[in-house]
Design a protein around this motif. Structure first.
Motif, mmCIF file in Angstrom:
data_model
loop_
_atom_site.group_PDB
_atom_site.id
_atom_site.type_symbol
_atom_site.label_atom_id
_atom_site.label_comp_id
_atom_site.label_asym_id
_atom_site.label_seq_id
_atom_site.Cartn_x
_atom_site.Cartn_y
_atom_site.Cartn_z
ATOM 1 N N LYS A 214 0.820 -1.221 0.000
ATOM 2 C CA LYS A 214 0.000 0.000 0.000
ATOM 3 C C LYS A 214 0.853 1.270 0.000
ATOM 4 C CE LYS A 214 -4.107 -2.020 2.126
ATOM 5 N NZ LYS A 214 -5.066 -1.980 3.258
ATOM 6 N N LYS A 215 2.100 1.154 0.407
ATOM 7 C CA LYS A 215 2.988 2.319 0.424
ATOM 8 C C LYS A 215 3.609 2.608 -0.941
ATOM 9 C CE LYS A 215 4.249 2.046 5.319
ATOM 10 N NZ LYS A 215 5.344 1.878 6.309
ATOM 11 N N VAL A 216 3.589 1.611 -1.790
ATOM 12 C CA VAL A 216 4.157 1.773 -3.126
ATOM 13 C C VAL A 216 3.027 2.098 -4.092
ATOM 14 C CG1 VAL A 216 5.431 0.634 -4.986
ATOM 15 C CG2 VAL A 216 5.990 0.129 -2.610
ATOM 16 N N MET B 6 11.723 -1.773 -1.490
ATOM 17 C CA MET B 6 12.758 -1.626 -2.507
ATOM 18 C C MET B 6 12.534 -2.610 -3.664
ATOM 19 S SD MET B 6 16.902 -1.978 -2.122
ATOM 20 C CE MET B 6 16.797 -3.753 -1.844
ATOM 21 N N ILE B 7 12.177 -3.831 -3.323
ATOM 22 C CA ILE B 7 11.933 -4.854 -4.351
ATOM 23 C C ILE B 7 10.690 -4.511 -5.172
ATOM 24 C CG2 ILE B 7 11.231 -7.268 -4.694
ATOM 25 C CD1 ILE B 7 13.083 -7.930 -2.277
ATOM 26 N N LEU B 8 9.628 -4.059 -4.512
ATOM 27 C CA LEU B 8 8.405 -3.687 -5.224
ATOM 28 C C LEU B 8 8.639 -2.511 -6.160
ATOM 29 C CD1 LEU B 8 5.713 -4.039 -2.401
ATOM 30 C CD2 LEU B 8 6.031 -5.530 -4.379
ATOM 31 N N LYS C 293 10.527 -4.449 6.080
ATOM 32 C CA LYS C 293 9.676 -3.613 5.230
ATOM 33 C C LYS C 293 10.477 -2.838 4.191
ATOM 34 C CE LYS C 293 6.215 -3.046 8.873
ATOM 35 N NZ LYS C 293 5.555 -2.084 9.800
ATOM 36 N N ASN C 294 11.612 -2.317 4.582
ATOM 37 C CA ASN C 294 12.425 -1.536 3.643
ATOM 38 C C ASN C 294 12.851 -2.381 2.440
ATOM 39 O OD1 ASN C 294 12.268 0.792 5.193
ATOM 40 N ND2 ASN C 294 14.166 0.358 6.309
ATOM 41 N N ASN D 159 9.065 -0.606 -11.711
ATOM 42 C CA ASN D 159 9.752 0.101 -12.795
ATOM 43 C C ASN D 159 10.340 -0.834 -13.836
ATOM 44 O OD1 ASN D 159 9.279 2.654 -11.591
ATOM 45 N ND2 ASN D 159 10.971 2.317 -10.185
ATOM 46 N N ARG D 160 10.032 -2.130 -13.691
ATOM 47 C CA ARG D 160 10.519 -3.147 -14.628
ATOM 48 C C ARG D 160 12.043 -3.181 -14.709
ATOM 49 N NH1 ARG D 160 5.960 -6.246 -15.477
ATOM 50 N NH2 ARG D 160 4.191 -4.860 -15.679
#
Length: 218
Positions: A74-76, A168-170, A163-164, A175-176
């Motif tokens: 939800k943050k991304v 970062m992974i999401l 979470k960090n 951005n592919r």
């Protein structure tokens, strides 16, 4: 038109070459063929599958990991669908205090089928994560360092312990970026631990799981 000019030039130079047909019909080429009717538009939403594990292990770390993942999701700023595949004996299990219109529970579809329909596969210690690698899907293990067996960090695969790291992974997947690198690492793992071509795919999966888990455990 260019083809016609070249042929005419050749004919004028050498009368014995070939005669140009009286009528020519354009049939198209790979450069100008209209694919709109035959190719479906790519779904812009990222389809994510979370495959649940045994809630009785490590004080239900699996459910805690799922809540953590949803919080990060939800943050991304990401357009997504999140599918949760419950274990057979927990088909009616629902998350508490989670309202998300993009959240769906899957119970009656085979795991292999839903894996093939999603872009990102997430879980903790379910053996289906190895199936996801077999099907060449980006596969993420949460809280990897809590497991002395099947640890994705030890296997140099995609993992997140907080979470960090998840965010970062999401962002990376959103951005592919580097997705091809992730799949390349997974393919190396697949080539190393999946057995020869003479064995059926299902047997390959289970034998490779046993082999890998045993190596990590030792």
């Amino acid at each position: 038109d260019l083809d016609k000019k070249i042929i005419n030039k050749k004919i004028n130079k050498d009368k014995k070459f070939i005669t140009l047909p009286k009528k020519t019909i354009p049939v198209g080429s790979a450069r100008n063929f209209n694919f709109k009717k035959s190719i479906k538009k790519r779904n812009k939403k990222l389809n994510i599958l979370y495959i649940t594990s045994n809630s009785g292990i490590l004080k239900d770390i699996d459910t805690k990991s799922l809540y953590m993942f949803i919080e990060c999701l939800k943050k991304v700023k990401l357009d997504y669908n999140l599918y949760i595949k419950n274990r057979p004996n927990y088909q009616n299990k629902r998350l508490k205090n989670v309202s998300d219109s993009n959240l769906y529970y899957i119970s009656d579809m085979p795991t292999e089928k839903i894996i093939n329909q999603c872009d990102l596969i997430v879980g903790t210690f379910t053996a289906s994560l190895i199936q996801s690698i077999y099907f060449q899907k980006i596969t993420l293990q949460l809280n990897a360092d809590n497991f002395f067996w099947g640890n994705f960090r030890d296997a140099k695969l995609l993992y997140a312990n907080n979470k960090n790291q998840i965010i970062m992974i999401l962002e990376t997947i959103k951005n592919r970026k580097f997705t091809s690198k992730i799949l390349k690492k997974q393919n190396k793992f697949k080539a190393k631990y999946f057995l020869d071509k003479n064995i059926s795919p299902k047997l390959k999966i289970y034998k490779s799981i046993f082999k890998w888990y045993t190596i990590i455990k030792i």
